[in-house]
Design an enzyme around this catalytic site. Structure first.
Site, PDB file in Angstrom:
ATOM      1  N   ASP A 178       0.847  -1.195   0.000  1.00 47.09           N
ATOM      2  CA  ASP A 178       0.000   0.000   0.000  1.00 47.09           C
ATOM      3  C   ASP A 178       0.887   1.252   0.000  1.00 47.09           C
ATOM      4  O   ASP A 178       1.929   1.267  -0.670  1.00 47.09           O
ATOM      5  CB  ASP A 178      -0.911  -0.057   1.254  1.00 47.09           C
ATOM      6  CG  ASP A 178      -2.228   0.677   1.046  1.00 47.09           C
ATOM      7  OD1 ASP A 178      -2.228   1.912   1.094  1.00 47.09           O
ATOM      8  OD2 ASP A 178      -3.252   0.004   0.818  1.00 47.09           O
ATOM      9  N   HIS A 246      -3.236   5.877   3.989  1.00 46.53           N
ATOM     10  CA  HIS A 246      -4.072   4.765   3.525  1.00 46.53           C
ATOM     11  C   HIS A 246      -3.547   3.417   4.017  1.00 46.53           C
ATOM     12  O   HIS A 246      -4.306   2.580   4.523  1.00 46.53           O
ATOM     13  CB  HIS A 246      -4.127   4.800   1.990  1.00 46.53           C
ATOM     14  CG  HIS A 246      -5.119   3.865   1.380  1.00 46.53           C
ATOM     15  ND1 HIS A 246      -4.791   2.580   1.014  1.00 46.53           N
ATOM     16  CD2 HIS A 246      -6.422   4.017   1.064  1.00 46.53           C
ATOM     17  CE1 HIS A 246      -5.862   1.990   0.484  1.00 46.53           C
ATOM     18  NE2 HIS A 246      -6.866   2.843   0.496  1.00 46.53           N
ATOM     19  N   SER A 422     -11.530  -0.472  -0.104  1.00 47.52           N
ATOM     20  CA  SER A 422     -10.174  -0.654   0.425  1.00 47.52           C
ATOM     21  C   SER A 422     -10.194  -1.208   1.838  1.00 47.52           C
ATOM     22  O   SER A 422      -9.270  -1.909   2.250  1.00 47.52           O
ATOM     23  CB  SER A 422      -9.438   0.690   0.490  1.00 47.52           C
ATOM     24  OG  SER A 422      -8.957   1.079  -0.752  1.00 47.52           O
TER      25      SER A 422
END
Ligand SMILES: [Ca+2]
Ligand SMILES: [Ca+2]
Length: 506
Positions: A178, A246, A422
């Site tokens: 990620d 994220h 996600s």
């Protein structure tokens, strides 16, 4: 009689004859026809006129199973539990009064048939009912203070019931491919993979594809990154610093430390976490770097690889990386399907052998989120293995990113609330880590099959098709030997019958 329990066993023994007499007197008055009859017989021997009172039947519970180890006996009205316990003890039973409730606990001797033993106990005539003192189980909840915010979606996937079965996935590594991970976040303390096979000498000593990687690795090259990130020179490869948030958020959903008294809980409380940076500060990246990161994760020993991003393009490099990670290294790739609300699942989620996770959660008028309905933004399609909550998740975030890039932090704490497919993928990834810990020899196809087929049904008639909602408790209760027979040709850990992941993927 009430003092007997307080005085202990010695007093019990000293007075047990008296107690027994008193008790039997009471029992006589209430329930025992033979004794009633004899009491009503005058000394002169004339038979009484009135019939014996109807005996209240002793109720023996029908659900006393062979596993029962303790019984509960209820005393007749007016008889204390201490008195009943003493009377039963005098007859050789291992009995003790239960405080506060009107019941005496009687141990079933080892080897005795519980149901037969219960009937014998009932036949003493000293009690009014017998049932098993069954074991109840707490739905184990961690003590993390933000758990309240997490409960709606954790309950939807039956995480608390699952944690009754297993909370530990020690030894299983979850790679988060990620934007990187904030490895200093307190909810990851002691959890980041420390690669002790590597020596800081500029070389890739352990041959996993990254030199000097102690705490994960970066696969973002300055030339390919978004210019706004300001990557002037190649970043150190041997770290995976998260400059977006994220990856930190995703990692926390899967594996924030549970039951540590702070923040949130992940699904896998103690799995090892491997940070792999393939996305830049804008949370975008190149498919080649993504492929490299997936391979690196697999070669570093990760059993679970979370890929919470994707592309509409079917790229050879990505397909090959997934195939190799799965087939050669035995890693399960868990990928999100995308947020475009289309019937096309993005790559790599759409590849065979990948656990493709769609997002669920629709906020009703009363504010409650219904996680058995597909999220309005989720992609869908035949490749979807299961749904997991994608609305209103709470997870770790670096404080520096609070209020920026769309992150909404919780009261100034290093935790945020966010939605998207996600964040469905790491819920399933955490579940996969627990399954790998439970079945150390399991193949990726086995874990995928268990997760996919232990789901809770989604609301019918939706775009969910045949895919259901992640159910952690059902997945961890799955028993390969009994569910499919010990003689199944694949054995316990091969692909479950009817269930190879590839069947619906074309
Ligand atoms: Ca290395
Ligand atoms: Ca925590």
């Amino acid at each position: 009689m009430g003092c007997v329990g307080a005085r202990g066993r010695e007093a019990d023994l000293r007075h047990h004859d008296l107690l027994l007499a008193l008790l039997l007197g009471l029992a006589v008055a209430i329930s025992t026809p033979l004794l009633l009859f004899s009491r009503d017989v005058p000394r002169g021997g004339v038979t009484i006129m009135r019939p014996p009172a109807v005996t209240p039947a002793v109720t023996v519970a029908a659900d006393i199973t062979p596993e029962a180890d303790l019984l509960l006996a209820a005393p007749p009205p007016g008889v204390t539990t201490e008195a009943l316990a003493a009377a039963l003890t005098a007859r050789g039973y291992e009995a003790s009064a239960v405080s506060l409730v009107s019941a005496v606990r009687v141990r079933i001797p080892a080897g005795a048939d519980p149901a037969a033993f219960a009937r014998r106990l009932a036949d003493t005539g000293l009690l009014t009912s017998v049932e098993a003192d069954v074991r109840v189980r707490a739905n184990r909840l961690p003590d993390d203070p933000l758990l309240t915010a997490q409960r709606p979606y954790l309950d939807a996937i039956r995480a608390p019931e699952g944690w009754d079965v297993r909370t530990s996935s020690l030894g299983v590594t979850i790679a988060v491919v990620d934007t990187g991970i904030d490895i200093t976040h307190p909810d990851f303390a002691g959890r980041i993979v420390l690669n002790d096979r590597e020596v800081i000498d500029g070389r890739d000593n352990d041959g996993n594809g990254c030199p000097d990687d102690f705490f994960g690795c970066t696969f973002v090259s300055p030339a390919a990154a978004d210019p706004s990130c300001g990557y002037m020179q190649p970043a150190p490869r041997n770290t995976a610093v998260d400059d977006d948030g994220h990856g930190t958020f995703v990692a926390g959903i899967a594996a924030a430390t549970g039951n540590n008294g702070r923040g949130v809980t992940g699904i896998a409380w103690d799995a090892r976490i491997l940070p792999v940076k393939v996305l830049d500060c804008t949370a975008t990246g190149r498919i080649s770097d993504a492929a490299a990161g997936i391979l690196y994760a697999a070669r570093s020993g990760a059993r679970v690889i979370v890929v919470a991003f994707g592309s509409a393009s079917d790229a050879r490099v990505l397909r090959d990386a997934v195939t190799e990670a799965t087939g050669r290294y035995g890693a399960l790739v868990v990928a999100s399907v995308g947020n475009e609300r289309t019937g096309r699942v993005q790559y790599p989620a759409a590849y065979p052998g990948v656990l493709a996770v769609a997002g669920s959660g629709v906020t009703r008028d009363d504010g409650i989120v219904d996680y058995r309905r597909p999220a309005e933004f989720t992609n869908y399609g035949a490749e979807v293995a299961l749904f997991a909550p994608a609305v209103g998740l709470t997870a770790p975030l670096q404080p520096a990113f609070c209020g920026s890039r769309g992150w909404a932090c919780i009261e100034g704490q290093p935790y945020a609330r966010a939605s998207g497919t996600s964040f469905a993928a790491p819920l399933a990834a955490g579940a996969a880590a627990l399954l790998f810990a439970q079945h150390p020899e399991a193949t990726p196809a086995f874990v995928l099959g268990v997760l996919r087929r232990s789901v809770t049904p989604m609301q019918s008639g939706s775009i969910a098709g045949n895919a259901g909602l992640l159910d952690l408790a059902a997945a961890l209760a799955f028993e390969p030997f009994t569910a499919h027979g010990a003689g199944a040709s694949h054995g316990a850990y091969g692909p479950p019958p009817q269930g190879p992941a590839t069947e619906a993927r074309r």
